[in-house]
Design a protein around this motif. Sequence first.
Motif, mmCIF file in Angstrom:
data_model
loop_
_atom_site.group_PDB
_atom_site.id
_atom_site.type_symbol
_atom_site.label_atom_id
_atom_site.label_comp_id
_atom_site.label_asym_id
_atom_site.label_seq_id
_atom_site.Cartn_x
_atom_site.Cartn_y
_atom_site.Cartn_z
ATOM 1 N N VAL A 195 4.294 5.832 -2.298
ATOM 2 C CA VAL A 195 4.417 7.124 -1.627
ATOM 3 C C VAL A 195 5.788 7.238 -0.950
ATOM 4 O O VAL A 195 6.397 8.310 -0.952
ATOM 5 N N ALA A 196 6.305 6.140 -0.410
ATOM 6 C CA ALA A 196 7.631 6.166 0.228
ATOM 7 C C ALA A 196 8.713 6.482 -0.803
ATOM 8 O O ALA A 196 9.582 7.326 -0.572
ATOM 9 N N TYR A 197 8.636 5.809 -1.950
ATOM 10 C CA TYR A 197 9.629 6.034 -3.010
ATOM 11 C C TYR A 197 9.576 7.474 -3.525
ATOM 12 O O TYR A 197 10.600 8.153 -3.623
ATOM 13 N N SER A 198 8.385 7.952 -3.860
ATOM 14 C CA SER A 198 8.307 9.278 -4.460
ATOM 15 C C SER A 198 8.672 10.371 -3.455
ATOM 16 O O SER A 198 9.259 11.391 -3.833
ATOM 17 N N PHE A 199 8.380 10.158 -2.169
ATOM 18 C CA PHE A 199 8.777 11.153 -1.166
ATOM 19 C C PHE A 199 10.303 11.163 -1.016
ATOM 20 O O PHE A 199 10.914 12.230 -0.948
ATOM 21 N N ALA A 200 10.922 9.994 -1.002
ATOM 22 C CA ALA A 200 12.394 9.934 -0.950
ATOM 23 C C ALA A 200 12.986 10.595 -2.189
ATOM 24 O O ALA A 200 13.966 11.342 -2.108
ATOM 25 N N PHE A 201 12.374 10.351 -3.338
ATOM 26 C CA PHE A 201 12.877 10.936 -4.594
ATOM 27 C C PHE A 201 12.800 12.457 -4.558
ATOM 28 O O PHE A 201 13.665 13.145 -5.101
ATOM 29 N N GLU B 221 0.812 -1.225 0.000
ATOM 30 C CA GLU B 221 0.000 0.000 0.000
ATOM 31 C C GLU B 221 0.844 1.273 0.000
ATOM 32 O O GLU B 221 0.430 2.277 -0.555
ATOM 33 N N CYS B 222 2.010 1.236 0.643
ATOM 34 C CA CYS B 222 2.757 2.475 0.899
ATOM 35 C C CYS B 222 4.063 2.615 0.128
ATOM 36 O O CYS B 222 4.736 3.637 0.240
ATOM 37 N N ARG B 223 4.455 1.617 -0.656
ATOM 38 C CA ARG B 223 5.775 1.697 -1.296
ATOM 39 C C ARG B 223 5.878 2.835 -2.307
ATOM 40 O O ARG B 223 6.921 3.469 -2.422
ATOM 41 N N ALA C 72 16.597 2.767 -2.451
ATOM 42 C CA ALA C 72 17.321 2.265 -1.281
ATOM 43 C C ALA C 72 16.743 2.839 0.008
ATOM 44 O O ALA C 72 16.532 2.102 0.985
ATOM 45 N N VAL C 73 16.474 4.134 0.011
ATOM 46 C CA VAL C 73 15.934 4.775 1.212
ATOM 47 C C VAL C 73 14.546 4.243 1.530
ATOM 48 O O VAL C 73 14.231 3.951 2.690
ATOM 49 N N SER C 74 13.694 4.088 0.512
ATOM 50 C CA SER C 74 12.340 3.605 0.798
ATOM 51 C C SER C 74 12.380 2.176 1.331
ATOM 52 O O SER C 74 11.637 1.836 2.259
ATOM 53 N N GLN C 75 13.273 1.347 0.798
ATOM 54 C CA GLN C 75 13.407 -0.018 1.318
ATOM 55 C C GLN C 75 13.942 -0.011 2.747
ATOM 56 O O GLN C 75 13.449 -0.743 3.612
ATOM 57 N N ASP C 76 14.958 0.836 2.989
ATOM 58 C CA ASP C 76 15.507 0.948 4.350
ATOM 59 C C ASP C 76 14.439 1.419 5.334
ATOM 60 O O ASP C 76 14.408 0.981 6.488
ATOM 61 N N ALA C 77 13.559 2.315 4.868
ATOM 62 C CA ALA C 77 12.501 2.830 5.744
ATOM 63 C C ALA C 77 11.562 1.704 6.178
ATOM 64 O O ALA C 77 11.151 1.655 7.346
ATOM 65 N N PHE C 78 11.237 0.802 5.257
ATOM 66 C CA PHE C 78 10.360 -0.320 5.623
ATOM 67 C C PHE C 78 11.063 -1.264 6.596
ATOM 68 O O PHE C 78 10.446 -1.758 7.547
ATOM 69 N N VAL C 79 12.348 -1.497 6.373
ATOM 70 C CA VAL C 79 13.118 -2.357 7.293
ATOM 71 C C VAL C 79 13.118 -1.728 8.684
ATOM 72 O O VAL C 79 12.875 -2.400 9.694
ATOM 73 N N ARG C 80 13.370 -0.421 8.720
ATOM 74 C CA ARG C 80 13.398 0.278 10.001
ATOM 75 C C ARG C 80 12.010 0.266 10.661
ATOM 76 O O ARG C 80 11.901 0.073 11.876
ATOM 77 N N ALA C 81 10.965 0.470 9.863
ATOM 78 C CA ALA C 81 9.607 0.444 10.421
ATOM 79 C C ALA C 81 9.310 -0.919 11.042
ATOM 80 O O ALA C 81 8.777 -1.000 12.149
ATOM 81 N N TRP C 82 9.672 -1.989 10.328
ATOM 82 C CA TRP C 82 9.420 -3.341 10.842
ATOM 83 C C TRP C 82 10.138 -3.561 12.166
ATOM 84 O O TRP C 82 9.572 -4.110 13.115
ATOM 85 N N SER C 83 11.387 -3.086 12.237
ATOM 86 C CA SER C 83 12.166 -3.328 13.457
ATOM 87 C C SER C 83 11.740 -2.410 14.608
ATOM 88 O O SER C 83 12.080 -2.669 15.755
#
Length: 194
Positions: free
Chosen positions: A31-37, A27-29, A48-59
Motif C-alpha cells: 500500500v505504501a508503494y502504490s500510494f507513492a506511485f 503488511e504495509c509495503r 525510494a519514497v516508500s522505503q524512506d517512509a518506513f525509515v522515518r516511521a521507525w525513527s
Amino acid sequence: MNSAIEADLVKRCKAHDLAAFRDLVKECRGVAYSFAFSYLHNSDDAMAVSQDAFVRAWSRFGTFREGNSFRSWLLGIVRNLSLDVLNTKKRRREFSIDEAMEESGFDLPDTGPDPHDALEKSEIRAQVWKAIMGLKQEFREIVILKHFHDLSYREISESLDIPEGTVMSRLFHARLALKKSLEPVLFGGDHHGR
C-alpha cells in the motif's frame, strides 16, 4: 491486518522491537508503494519514497498516537515525502497509462474465455485508470485510498490530515468528475444521465 494485532505490533515497535517492525513493513509495503506511485508515476521514485517512509516511521514511533491506525499514519508520511519529491523535481513526468497500470499493480488479469470480451474489459480499465489519473491530486488520492486500498473515511482523514467531512466531500466530487468523464466510455456518446 487485524487492529488488535496492529496495536500489539505498534506497542512492540515503540519498545524498539525490530521483528515487530519487519512484520508491519511486510503488511504495509504494498500500500505504501502504490500510494507513492499514485503521486510520482515512477517505480524507482515510489520504491525510494516508500522505503524512506518506513525509515522515518521507525525513527518517529515516539510521535505515533496510540489508538490511531498505523497504516493511516504511514500513508501520511508517504504522502508528505511524495510531495517533497514532486516539489524538488518541479515537474511532472509524462507517463503511459499502460505503464502506470502495470507498475502499480492495479491492472487486473483477464480471466474471461472470450478474447473480445477480455479486450473490451481491458480497454474500459485503461479508460477508468486514465480518468482517475486525470483527477485533481486532492480527488485522486482519496479515490485511490478509498477504492484501491479500502481505507475508511477516518483512516483517509488521518492519512491526509484533513477532516472526515472534507474526505466525504472530495470523494463525492471525485465520483461526479469520474462519472462525467466516463459516461461516453461506459454508455456511449448519447447518454447524459437523464
